[in-house]
Design a protein around this motif. Structure first.
Motif, short mmCIF file in Angstrom:
data_model
loop_
_atom_site.label_atom_id
_atom_site.label_comp_id
_atom_site.label_asym_id
_atom_site.label_seq_id
_atom_site.Cartn_x
_atom_site.Cartn_y
_atom_site.Cartn_z
N ASP A 33 -18.81 -33.69 41.59
CA ASP A 33 -20.23 -33.79 41.92
C ASP A 33 -20.94 -34.14 40.61
OD1 ASP A 33 -23.00 -33.17 42.20
OD2 ASP A 33 -22.54 -31.79 43.85
N LEU A 34 -21.38 -35.37 40.48
CA LEU A 34 -21.96 -35.84 39.22
C LEU A 34 -23.13 -34.96 38.77
CD1 LEU A 34 -21.97 -39.74 39.57
CD2 LEU A 34 -20.47 -38.33 38.18
N LEU A 35 -24.03 -34.65 39.69
CA LEU A 35 -25.23 -33.90 39.33
C LEU A 35 -24.88 -32.49 38.86
CD1 LEU A 35 -28.28 -33.86 39.08
CD2 LEU A 35 -28.42 -33.25 41.49
N GLU A 36 -24.04 -31.80 39.60
CA GLU A 36 -23.68 -30.43 39.22
C GLU A 36 -22.88 -30.39 37.92
OE1 GLU A 36 -24.87 -27.56 40.42
OE2 GLU A 36 -26.11 -28.94 41.59
N GLU A 106 -32.34 -43.23 30.00
CA GLU A 106 -31.92 -44.33 30.88
C GLU A 106 -30.86 -43.89 31.87
OE1 GLU A 106 -31.27 -48.04 28.85
OE2 GLU A 106 -32.93 -47.62 27.49
N PHE A 107 -29.87 -43.11 31.41
CA PHE A 107 -28.87 -42.56 32.32
C PHE A 107 -28.17 -41.38 31.64
CE2 PHE A 107 -26.60 -45.87 30.01
CZ PHE A 107 -25.42 -45.25 29.64
N ASN A 139 -33.93 -39.82 35.77
CA ASN A 139 -33.76 -39.99 37.21
C ASN A 139 -32.40 -39.41 37.59
OD1 ASN A 139 -33.07 -40.99 39.78
ND2 ASN A 139 -34.29 -42.83 39.48
N LYS A 140 -32.39 -38.43 38.50
CA LYS A 140 -31.14 -37.75 38.85
C LYS A 140 -30.14 -38.66 39.54
CE LYS A 140 -33.33 -35.77 42.89
NZ LYS A 140 -34.09 -34.61 43.24
N GLU A 141 -30.60 -39.83 39.98
CA GLU A 141 -29.69 -40.81 40.59
C GLU A 141 -28.98 -41.66 39.53
OE1 GLU A 141 -29.23 -40.88 43.94
OE2 GLU A 141 -30.62 -39.18 44.02
N MET A 186 -35.06 -28.72 17.85
CA MET A 186 -34.59 -27.34 18.03
C MET A 186 -34.20 -27.06 19.49
SD MET A 186 -34.85 -25.66 15.12
CE MET A 186 -35.11 -23.96 15.48
N SER A 187 -34.81 -27.82 20.40
CA SER A 187 -34.47 -27.64 21.81
C SER A 187 -34.50 -28.99 22.52
CB SER A 187 -35.46 -26.68 22.50
OG SER A 187 -36.69 -27.32 22.75
N LEU A 188 -33.68 -29.09 23.55
CA LEU A 188 -33.67 -30.27 24.40
C LEU A 188 -33.80 -29.81 25.85
CD1 LEU A 188 -33.22 -33.30 25.05
CD2 LEU A 188 -30.79 -32.77 25.21
N THR A 189 -34.81 -30.34 26.50
CA THR A 189 -34.99 -30.10 27.93
C THR A 189 -34.89 -31.42 28.65
OG1 THR A 189 -36.45 -28.21 27.52
CG2 THR A 189 -36.55 -29.21 29.71
N ILE A 190 -34.04 -31.47 29.66
CA ILE A 190 -33.92 -32.67 30.49
C ILE A 190 -34.57 -32.34 31.82
CG2 ILE A 190 -32.35 -34.26 31.62
CD1 ILE A 190 -30.33 -33.59 29.35
N ILE A 191 -35.58 -33.11 32.15
CA ILE A 191 -36.26 -32.93 33.45
C ILE A 191 -35.73 -33.99 34.40
CG2 ILE A 191 -38.45 -32.95 34.68
CD1 ILE A 191 -39.76 -31.79 32.21
N LEU A 192 -35.05 -33.53 35.43
CA LEU A 192 -34.51 -34.42 36.44
C LEU A 192 -35.52 -34.64 37.55
CD1 LEU A 192 -30.93 -32.87 36.77
CD2 LEU A 192 -31.52 -35.02 35.65
N VAL A 193 -35.79 -35.87 37.85
CA VAL A 193 -36.74 -36.19 38.93
C VAL A 193 -36.08 -37.08 39.96
CG1 VAL A 193 -38.83 -35.85 37.60
CG2 VAL A 193 -37.72 -38.07 37.57
#
Length: 193
Positions: A33-36, A106-107, A139-141, A186-193
């Protein structure tokens, strides 16, 4: 030896190019499962994942995560949080006190939780490294399984500056002590939309 002599000696002794090895990419295919998997790997390398249903909620989510950020550079049109404007002409030395940078990815790569970013999405190359905290909108896709797939994707791009970012900056090579933010955010947050 002077500089010119060294360069001539290198040129004269340059080995012949050899073809890259053929790799059977089918050997790397896994039913995952790519997303998980991507979420797990981002957490494993010290990053944070936030999944949003709609991009319109980005500003409120970022404000909750970084309530004290005041010097913000936003390179995405969906956010109104930016307090500092930059362009290609901005002197990078002026960005030393940036609290937060918000850029598009980008991905993502499920294998290691990395995100490909390029200067097409931020005008100053040093921005992802000089900011105290970094938020990447993704983009979560737009996920691929592994780096073989990722390199295939970037091989078709215009040759501009780009890099994979995986988690916040960290090092443990000094006395085997983990240091976060050693050469970058110091921190990285990835917001998936």
């Amino acid at each position: 030896m002077g500089r010119d002599a060294i360069l001539k000696a290198i040129q004269k002794n340059k080995p012949s190019l050899i073809p890259l090895p053929e790799i059977n990419l089918d050997a790397f295919e896994e039913p995952i499962d790519l997303l998980e998997t991507f979420k797990e790997k981002v957490a494993l390398v010290g990053g944070r994942i936030i999944a949003l249903d709609a991009i319109k909620n980005i500003d409120s989510e970022i404000q909750k995560l970084y309530p004290n950020a005041s010097k913000i550079i936003s390179c995405i049109k969906e956010s109104n949080l930016g307090t500092i404007s930059i362009s290609e002409k901005t002197n990078p030395h002026e960005l030393e006190a940036v609290d937060l940078a918000i850029i598009n990815g980008e991905f993502g790569v499920a294998e290691n939780g990395a995100v490909w970013i390029s200067e097409d999405n931020f005008p100053i190359r040093v921005l992802p490294f000089i900011s105290n905290d970094l938020v990447i909108i993704l983009n979560k896709e737009k996920l691929c399984s592994n780096l073989h797939e990722a390199y295939k994707l970037i091989s078709e791009r215009n040759r501009t500056f780009g890099l994979f970012i995986s988690g916040p900056s960290k090092t443990a090579d000094i006395e085997q002590c983990l240091v976060i933010g050693a050469q970058g955010a110091m921190s990285l947050t990835i917001i998936l939309v």
